[in-house]
Design an enzyme around this catalytic site. Structure first.
Site, PDB file in Angstrom:
ATOM      1  NE  ARG A 224       3.639   6.838   1.772  1.00 36.48           N
ATOM      2  CZ  ARG A 224       4.293   5.570   2.023  1.00 36.48           C
ATOM      3  NH1 ARG A 224       4.637   4.691   1.210  1.00 36.48           N
ATOM      4  NH2 ARG A 224       3.720   5.232   3.233  1.00 36.48           N
TER       5      ARG A 224
ATOM      6  CG  HIS B 275      11.009  -1.638   4.967  1.00 40.93           C
ATOM      7  ND1 HIS B 275       9.735  -1.766   4.605  1.00 40.93           N
ATOM      8  CD2 HIS B 275      11.397  -3.013   5.531  1.00 40.93           C
ATOM      9  CE1 HIS B 275       9.335  -3.100   5.258  1.00 40.93           C
ATOM     10  NE2 HIS B 275      10.335  -3.662   5.803  1.00 40.93           N
TER      11      HIS B 275
ATOM     12  NE  ARG C 198       9.687   6.348   8.642  1.00 39.82           N
ATOM     13  CZ  ARG C 198       8.790   6.378   7.637  1.00 39.82           C
ATOM     14  NH1 ARG C 198       9.009   5.113   6.937  1.00 39.82           N
ATOM     15  NH2 ARG C 198       7.678   6.854   7.614  1.00 39.82           N
TER      16      ARG C 198
ATOM     17  CG  ASN D 287       8.394  -1.614   0.464  1.00 40.69           C
ATOM     18  OD1 ASN D 287       7.776  -1.637   1.694  1.00 40.69           O
ATOM     19  ND2 ASN D 287       8.922  -0.682   0.192  1.00 40.69           N
TER      20      ASN D 287
ATOM     21  CD  GLU E 121      10.640  -6.995   6.386  1.00 41.62           C
ATOM     22  OE1 GLU E 121      10.637  -8.091   6.816  1.00 41.62           O
ATOM     23  OE2 GLU E 121      10.739  -5.945   6.973  1.00 41.62           O
TER      24      GLU E 121
ATOM     25  CB  ALA F 287       1.305   0.163   6.628  1.00 45.83           C
TER      26      ALA F 287
ATOM     27  CE1 TYR G 244       8.690   5.352   2.984  1.00 41.83           C
ATOM     28  CE2 TYR G 244       7.092   7.056   2.953  1.00 41.83           C
ATOM     29  CZ  TYR G 244       7.526   5.953   3.671  1.00 41.83           C
ATOM     30  OH  TYR G 244       7.180   5.437   4.750  1.00 41.83           O
TER      31      TYR G 244
ATOM     32  N   PRO H 133       0.871  -1.045  -0.161  1.00 43.30           N
ATOM     33  CG  PRO H 133      -0.208  -0.999   2.046  1.00 43.30           C
ATOM     34  CD  PRO H 133       0.498  -1.993   1.115  1.00 43.30           C
ATOM     35  CG  ASN H 134      -0.405   4.515   1.149  1.00 48.63           C
ATOM     36  OD1 ASN H 134      -1.248   4.698   0.652  1.00 48.63           O
ATOM     37  ND2 ASN H 134      -0.471   3.737   2.294  1.00 48.63           N
TER      38      ASN H 134
HETATM   39  C1  DQA Z   1       8.121   1.408   3.878  1.00 53.36           C
HETATM   40  C2  DQA Z   1       8.157   1.512   5.533  1.00 53.36           C
HETATM   41  C3  DQA Z   1       6.792   1.203   6.048  1.00 53.36           C
HETATM   42  O1  DQA Z   1       6.991   1.604   7.549  1.00 53.36           O
HETATM   43  C4  DQA Z   1       5.622   2.194   5.594  1.00 53.36           C
HETATM   44  O2  DQA Z   1       4.399   1.776   6.136  1.00 53.36           O
HETATM   45  C5  DQA Z   1       5.902   2.088   4.160  1.00 53.36           C
HETATM   46  C6  DQA Z   1       7.028   2.176   3.358  1.00 53.36           C
HETATM   47  C7  DQA Z   1       9.420   1.813   3.326  1.00 53.36           C
HETATM   48  O3  DQA Z   1       9.451   1.313   2.063  1.00 53.36           O
HETATM   49  O4  DQA Z   1      10.350   2.390   3.994  1.00 53.36           O
HETATM   50  O5  DQA Z   1       4.776   2.276   3.429  1.00 53.36           O
HETATM   51  O6  DQA Z   1       7.916  -0.025   3.693  1.00 53.36           O
END
Ligand code: DQA
Length: 160
Positions: free
Chosen positions: A28, A110, A117, A84, A108, A87, A33, A20-21
């Site tokens: 964003r 990020h 954070r 990735n 995984e 959240a 990011y 998501p996102n």
């Molecule tokens: C993320 C880190 C997550 O905590 C966050 O919710 C994201 C992006 C990252 O790529 O840094 O959506 O996965």
């Protein structure tokens, strides 16, 4: 971006899943990011994969169930997953169960350093069943993950 996978080259296929996102990358919270879009990240990874004789497919969804479906569909089409989960990393037992169900090795990923954070980002539901985790290098986190995946798959080929 949600490209198909040819079943014939599954041992050299790597599937990238974004949660998501992450479709909003580039717009964003750019201070966290960065300014690179997801399409640009995927295109760069596909170039890197091609240059190494691998095929990279990519999927993004804001929905947990669709992410589960994409992981399940990768089972016989890909040899490795990069994920990735956004959240959902911190909450999703369903995504963890899907990863365990397909038994594909995965990394995984990020963009941000989740450990620098908020506390709620320090817990990953996925990390203990991953090959490893790469966090904090912006778009380069994905590139590093791809290099690690290629190395993992090449060493598995050598030991056959
Ligand atoms: C993320 C880190 C997550 O905590 C966050 O919710 C994201 C992006 C990252 O790529 O840094 O959506 O996965």
């Amino acid at each position: 971006m949600n490209s198909p996978i040819s079943p014939s080259d599954s041992t050299r296929s790597i599937h990238l899943v974004n949660g998501p996102n992450l479709n909003l990358l580039g717009e964003r919270e750019a201070h966290i990011y960065g300014s690179t879009s997801l399409d640009e990240i995927v295109a760069e990874l596909q170039r890197e994969a091609d240059a190494r004789g691998f095929h990279l497919t990519a999927f993004q969804s804001n929905s947990e169930g669709e992410i589960v479906n994409s992981i399940q569909q990768a089972q016989h089409r890909s040899a490795f997953l990069l994920i990735n989960a956004g959240a959902y990393t911190h909450t999703s037992i369903a995504i963890r169960d899907a990863l365990l169900a397909v038994s594909l090795p995965f990394i995984e990923v990020h963009l941000s350093n989740v450990y620098a954070r908020e506390n709620f980002r320090h817990k990953s539901i996925l990390a203990d069943v991953a090959i490893g985790q790469i966090s904090g290098f912006g778009p380069y986190s994905y590139t590093l993950a791809l290099y690690a995946a290629v190395r993992h798959l090449e060493s598995s080929e050598e030991s056959l």
